[in-house]
Design a protein around this motif. Structure first.
Motif, PDB file in Angstrom:
ATOM      1  N   UNK A  58     -33.193 -39.136   7.157  1.00 33.58           N
ATOM      2  CA  UNK A  58     -34.135 -38.646   8.169  1.00 33.58           C
ATOM      3  C   UNK A  58     -35.061 -39.817   8.509  1.00 33.58           C
ATOM      4  N   UNK A  59     -34.531 -40.816   9.235  1.00 35.59           N
ATOM      5  CA  UNK A  59     -35.295 -42.048   9.430  1.00 35.59           C
ATOM      6  C   UNK A  59     -36.458 -41.960  10.414  1.00 35.59           C
ATOM      7  N   UNK A  60     -36.566 -40.856  11.169  1.00 34.71           N
ATOM      8  CA  UNK A  60     -37.660 -40.713  12.125  1.00 34.71           C
ATOM      9  C   UNK A  60     -38.251 -39.314  12.031  1.00 34.71           C
ATOM     10  N   UNK A  61     -39.469 -39.170  12.491  1.00 34.85           N
ATOM     11  CA  UNK A  61     -40.090 -37.860  12.543  1.00 34.85           C
ATOM     12  C   UNK A  61     -41.325 -37.782  11.683  1.00 34.85           C
ATOM     13  N   UNK A  62     -41.820 -36.551  11.570  1.00 34.34           N
ATOM     14  CA  UNK A  62     -43.002 -36.300  10.752  1.00 34.34           C
ATOM     15  C   UNK A  62     -42.789 -34.998   9.993  1.00 34.34           C
ATOM     16  N   UNK A  63     -43.473 -34.821   8.884  1.00 33.32           N
ATOM     17  CA  UNK A  63     -43.264 -33.621   8.071  1.00 33.32           C
ATOM     18  C   UNK A  63     -43.991 -32.410   8.628  1.00 33.32           C
ATOM     19  N   UNK A  64     -43.595 -31.978   9.794  1.00 36.03           N
ATOM     20  CA  UNK A  64     -44.212 -30.844  10.467  1.00 36.03           C
ATOM     21  C   UNK A  64     -43.127 -29.830  10.798  1.00 36.03           C
ATOM     22  N   UNK A  65     -43.275 -28.616  10.298  1.00 39.05           N
ATOM     23  CA  UNK A  65     -42.272 -27.591  10.596  1.00 39.05           C
ATOM     24  C   UNK A  65     -42.215 -27.242  12.081  1.00 39.05           C
ATOM     25  N   UNK A  66     -43.349 -27.128  12.787  1.00 38.91           N
ATOM     26  CA  UNK A  66     -43.242 -26.885  14.224  1.00 38.91           C
ATOM     27  C   UNK A  66     -42.515 -28.020  14.959  1.00 38.91           C
TER      28      UNK A  66
END
Length: 156
Positions: A58-66
């Motif tokens: 999961x090399x991109x993103x943020x830990x946000x469920x929405x």
């Protein structure tokens, strides 16, 4: 194929399995996401999740469920309010599926678990990738609050 999917759905129901869809990981590794609509229709408890953001899978993103739910909606081409409402609901139903269901009771003296969203309708949580205004877990503020003392549901 459709026949394989039907057999898999039936087996998931038969074995009382639960499914966590990890859209960023799924897209990165396989280029597609789990069919949440089919899982829900079959009666399989399923919801959107996220894991180990900024790692090899999961090399991109943020830990946000929405945010993860919004990625799912885009990948699955499902943006209607009804589907987004169902996805938003799945974000808090995950706790019911994965944890002791007695923690969801609202009763005097029960630990307070609460998330306050800056929206007027559930679908907006996913559509706007909302950040909660406050999160209380087990009676303690874990996001957005200055209080550190545990809270509990008061007597009615």
């Amino acid at each position: 194929d459709e026949e394989h999917l039907e057999r898999t759905l039936a087996r998931l129901v038969e074995t009382a399995m639960k499914v966590v869809c990890l859209p960023r990981t799924d897209l990165y590794l396989d280029g597609r996401v789990a069919p949440l609509d089919r899982l829900w229709s079959a009666g399989v408890p399923a919801f959107v999740g996220t894991n180990n953001v900024l790692n090899a899978f999961t090399p991109v993103g943020r830990p946000s469920l929405p945010s993860a739910a919004a990625v799912y909606a885009l990948a699955a081409r499902q943006g209607g309010k009804a589907v987004l409402n169902r996805m938003a609901a799945s974000l808090w139903q995950a706790a019911e599926v994965l944890h002791d269901s007695s923690r969801t009771d609202i009763a005097a003296g029960a630990p307070a678990d609460l998330c306050i969203w800056p929206v007027t309708e559930p679908w907006q949580i996913v559509a706007t990738e909302a950040t909660p205004l406050a999160v209380i877990v087990g009676g303690a503020f874990v996001h957005g609050g200055a209080m550190t003392a545990p809270l509990a549901v008061a007597h009615a």
